[in-house]
Design a protein around this motif. Structure first.
Motif, PDB file in Angstrom:
ATOM      1  N   PHE A  78      22.328  32.184  41.367  1.00 30.34           N
ATOM      2  CA  PHE A  78      22.592  31.604  40.055  1.00 30.34           C
ATOM      3  C   PHE A  78      24.011  31.942  39.591  1.00 30.34           C
ATOM      4  O   PHE A  78      24.519  33.033  39.852  1.00 30.34           O
ATOM      5  CB  PHE A  78      21.566  32.116  39.044  1.00 30.34           C
ATOM      6  N   PRO A  79      24.667  31.013  38.885  1.00 31.53           N
ATOM      7  CA  PRO A  79      26.032  31.270  38.405  1.00 31.53           C
ATOM      8  C   PRO A  79      26.037  32.333  37.312  1.00 31.53           C
ATOM      9  O   PRO A  79      25.128  32.398  36.488  1.00 31.53           O
ATOM     10  CB  PRO A  79      26.480  29.905  37.859  1.00 31.53           C
ATOM     11  N   ILE A  80      27.063  33.159  37.322  1.00 35.24           N
ATOM     12  CA  ILE A  80      27.223  34.193  36.304  1.00 35.24           C
ATOM     13  C   ILE A  80      28.672  34.172  35.802  1.00 35.24           C
ATOM     14  O   ILE A  80      29.602  33.931  36.575  1.00 35.24           O
ATOM     15  CB  ILE A  80      26.872  35.597  36.832  1.00 35.24           C
ATOM     16  N   LYS A  81      28.858  34.412  34.508  1.00 34.88           N
ATOM     17  CA  LYS A  81      30.189  34.480  33.932  1.00 34.88           C
ATOM     18  C   LYS A  81      30.566  35.932  33.726  1.00 34.88           C
ATOM     19  O   LYS A  81      29.758  36.727  33.233  1.00 34.88           O
ATOM     20  CB  LYS A  81      30.248  33.729  32.602  1.00 34.88           C
ATOM     21  N   ARG A 100      37.948  46.197  35.225  1.00 34.67           N
ATOM     22  CA  ARG A 100      36.707  45.875  35.930  1.00 34.67           C
ATOM     23  C   ARG A 100      36.130  44.562  35.429  1.00 34.67           C
ATOM     24  O   ARG A 100      36.288  44.204  34.260  1.00 34.67           O
ATOM     25  CB  ARG A 100      35.674  46.996  35.747  1.00 34.67           C
ATOM     26  N   TRP A 101      35.449  43.863  36.347  1.00 31.94           N
ATOM     27  CA  TRP A 101      34.749  42.634  35.966  1.00 31.94           C
ATOM     28  C   TRP A 101      33.389  43.001  35.397  1.00 31.94           C
ATOM     29  O   TRP A 101      32.601  43.707  36.033  1.00 31.94           O
ATOM     30  CB  TRP A 101      34.581  41.709  37.171  1.00 31.94           C
ATOM     31  N   ILE A 102      33.111  42.521  34.185  1.00 28.29           N
ATOM     32  CA  ILE A 102      31.893  42.860  33.451  1.00 28.29           C
ATOM     33  C   ILE A 102      31.124  41.578  33.142  1.00 28.29           C
ATOM     34  O   ILE A 102      31.713  40.578  32.717  1.00 28.29           O
ATOM     35  CB  ILE A 102      32.229  43.578  32.114  1.00 28.29           C
ATOM     36  N   ARG A 121      35.986  34.617  34.701  1.00 33.42           N
ATOM     37  CA  ARG A 121      35.705  33.854  35.917  1.00 33.42           C
ATOM     38  C   ARG A 121      34.234  33.506  35.975  1.00 33.42           C
ATOM     39  O   ARG A 121      33.400  34.145  35.328  1.00 33.42           O
ATOM     40  CB  ARG A 121      36.099  34.642  37.165  1.00 33.42           C
ATOM     41  N   MET A 122      33.913  32.475  36.785  1.00 35.16           N
ATOM     42  CA  MET A 122      32.525  32.098  37.049  1.00 35.16           C
ATOM     43  C   MET A 122      32.246  32.361  38.521  1.00 35.16           C
ATOM     44  O   MET A 122      32.978  31.894  39.393  1.00 35.16           O
ATOM     45  CB  MET A 122      32.284  30.625  36.725  1.00 35.16           C
ATOM     46  N   THR A 123      31.217  33.127  38.814  1.00 32.73           N
ATOM     47  CA  THR A 123      30.860  33.441  40.189  1.00 32.73           C
ATOM     48  C   THR A 123      29.369  33.149  40.393  1.00 32.73           C
ATOM     49  O   THR A 123      28.681  32.703  39.483  1.00 32.73           O
ATOM     50  CB  THR A 123      31.138  34.925  40.511  1.00 32.73           C
ATOM     51  N   TYR A 124      28.895  33.405  41.619  1.00 35.91           N
ATOM     52  CA  TYR A 124      27.480  33.220  41.931  1.00 35.91           C
ATOM     53  C   TYR A 124      26.861  34.551  42.336  1.00 35.91           C
ATOM     54  O   TYR A 124      27.438  35.295  43.135  1.00 35.91           O
ATOM     55  CB  TYR A 124      27.299  32.220  43.078  1.00 35.91           C
ATOM     56  N   ALA A 125      25.720  34.841  41.774  1.00 42.17           N
ATOM     57  CA  ALA A 125      24.980  36.035  42.181  1.00 42.17           C
ATOM     58  C   ALA A 125      24.473  35.840  43.608  1.00 42.17           C
ATOM     59  O   ALA A 125      24.105  34.735  44.006  1.00 42.17           O
ATOM     60  CB  ALA A 125      23.804  36.261  41.238  1.00 42.17           C
ATOM     61  N   ARG A 165      29.331  30.466  53.735  1.00 35.70           N
ATOM     62  CA  ARG A 165      29.532  31.146  52.472  1.00 35.70           C
ATOM     63  C   ARG A 165      29.280  30.159  51.341  1.00 35.70           C
ATOM     64  O   ARG A 165      29.207  28.951  51.545  1.00 35.70           O
ATOM     65  CB  ARG A 165      30.953  31.698  52.373  1.00 35.70           C
ATOM     66  N   TYR A 166      29.143  30.714  50.144  1.00 37.83           N
ATOM     67  CA  TYR A 166      29.071  29.874  48.950  1.00 37.83           C
ATOM     68  C   TYR A 166      29.649  30.664  47.786  1.00 37.83           C
ATOM     69  O   TYR A 166      29.184  31.768  47.488  1.00 37.83           O
ATOM     70  CB  TYR A 166      27.637  29.464  48.626  1.00 37.83           C
ATOM     71  N   GLY A 167      30.676  30.107  47.150  1.00 40.39           N
ATOM     72  CA  GLY A 167      31.302  30.814  46.046  1.00 40.39           C
ATOM     73  C   GLY A 167      31.879  32.137  46.492  1.00 40.39           C
ATOM     74  O   GLY A 167      32.690  32.195  47.424  1.00 40.39           O
ATOM     75  N   ASN A 168      31.429  33.236  45.871  1.00 41.12           N
ATOM     76  CA  ASN A 168      31.998  34.546  46.154  1.00 41.12           C
ATOM     77  C   ASN A 168      31.204  35.365  47.173  1.00 41.12           C
ATOM     78  O   ASN A 168      31.560  36.502  47.456  1.00 41.12           O
ATOM     79  CB  ASN A 168      32.091  35.352  44.845  1.00 41.12           C
ATOM     80  N   TRP A 169      30.125  34.814  47.759  1.00 41.08           N
ATOM     81  CA  TRP A 169      29.373  35.571  48.754  1.00 41.08           C
ATOM     82  C   TRP A 169      29.348  34.808  50.084  1.00 41.08           C
ATOM     83  O   TRP A 169      29.548  33.599  50.122  1.00 41.08           O
ATOM     84  CB  TRP A 169      27.951  35.883  48.291  1.00 41.08           C
ATOM     85  N   GLU A 170      29.119  35.532  51.167  1.00 38.00           N
ATOM     86  CA  GLU A 170      29.049  34.904  52.477  1.00 38.00           C
ATOM     87  C   GLU A 170      27.895  35.477  53.287  1.00 38.00           C
ATOM     88  O   GLU A 170      27.388  36.570  52.996  1.00 38.00           O
ATOM     89  CB  GLU A 170      30.358  35.062  53.231  1.00 38.00           C
TER      90      GLU A 170
END
Length: 237
Positions: A78-81, A100-102, A121-125, A165-170
């Motif tokens: 799921f996307p997280i901000k 740090r990213w919070i 930023r918008m990332t994916y869990a 990979r997808y978004g910030n994870w692989e």
């Protein structure tokens, strides 16, 4: 698809073993192996064959049935901000060098108490099904009934197939991706694969073979009367 290799279940087994051996060599050279798609009619043991080989070769396996996904988050996370916060020293108000990213839901209180907003930023869990896979595990991601999925799901799957990979994870280094599909011949409710999708995968076409099935049935102790019935009436199956 006329360019597919057409194999019996026994031949498919041999081909999958060879494919996995080649994939492992590619992984050892720091390449991602090309995904393999096994196409064939329903009920001829495409999925069971992949699971069998995974168990024999010591691979962890996660099966995702594309047709059952109604929310992309279950596939890709799921996307997280998040907000990048620069923390200040509480005593003299001098900004430290630490940032740090919070998660967005905690950022307001942190900014008010002890920090300064820098960026967002918008990332994916990371999806839940990856949590139990260690970095060195041999892993098969099985995208089952791929062409029965929602078009949005299929597009997301193609990102995984092509980039691992997808978004910030692989996906872990030792990952092999295998897909299963039914023929796009009017008999099944499936989506057609366009040229761009097809060229990103290898294909084999698995066909029903009564002799291969009989050997499998004997190995699992199926009633001999049932086996003989199938052998004498293969056109029914």
């Amino acid at each position: 698809m006329s360019d597919q290799i057409k194999l019996t279940p026994e031949e498919t087994y041999t081909h999958l073993i060879q494919y996995m051996s080649n994939a492992e060599k590619q992984i050892s050279r720091n390449f991602r192996p090309t995904a393999l798609c096994v196409e064939g009619k329903a009920g001829i043991a495409k999925t069971s064959l992949v699971k069998q080989i995974a168990e024999e070769k010591g691979y962890k396996l996660h099966q995702i049935n594309a047709a059952m996904i109604d929310d992309l988050g279950h596939l890709i996370g799921f996307p997280i901000k998040e907000y990048l916060i620069e923390f200040r020293d509480k005593e003299n108000g001098v900004a430290t060098k630490e940032s740090r990213w919070i998660p967005a839901e905690f950022s307001e209180d942190i900014i008010r108490q002890n920090g300064t907003f820098i960026d967002s930023r918008m990332t994916y869990a990371v999806p839940h099904w990856l949590k139990d896979i260690e970095a060195d595990d041999k892993f098969i991601l099985l995208l089952d009934d791929f062409t029965r999925g929602n078009p949005l799901v299929m597009q997301a799957c193609m990102t995984l197939v092509e980039e691992y990979r997808y978004g910030n994870w692989e996906l872990p280094k030792n990952t092999i991706i295998i897909l299963t599909t039914n023929p796009d011949n009017g008999e099944y409710s499936v989506s057609s694969l366009d040229h761009a999708q097809r060229t990103r995968m290898r294909y084999i076409n698995m066909k029903f073979d009564v002799d291969s099935w009989a050997k499998w049935a004997e190995s699992f102790g199926l009633d001999g009367r049932c086996i003989n019935f199938v052998l004498h009436n293969p056109e029914l199956f």
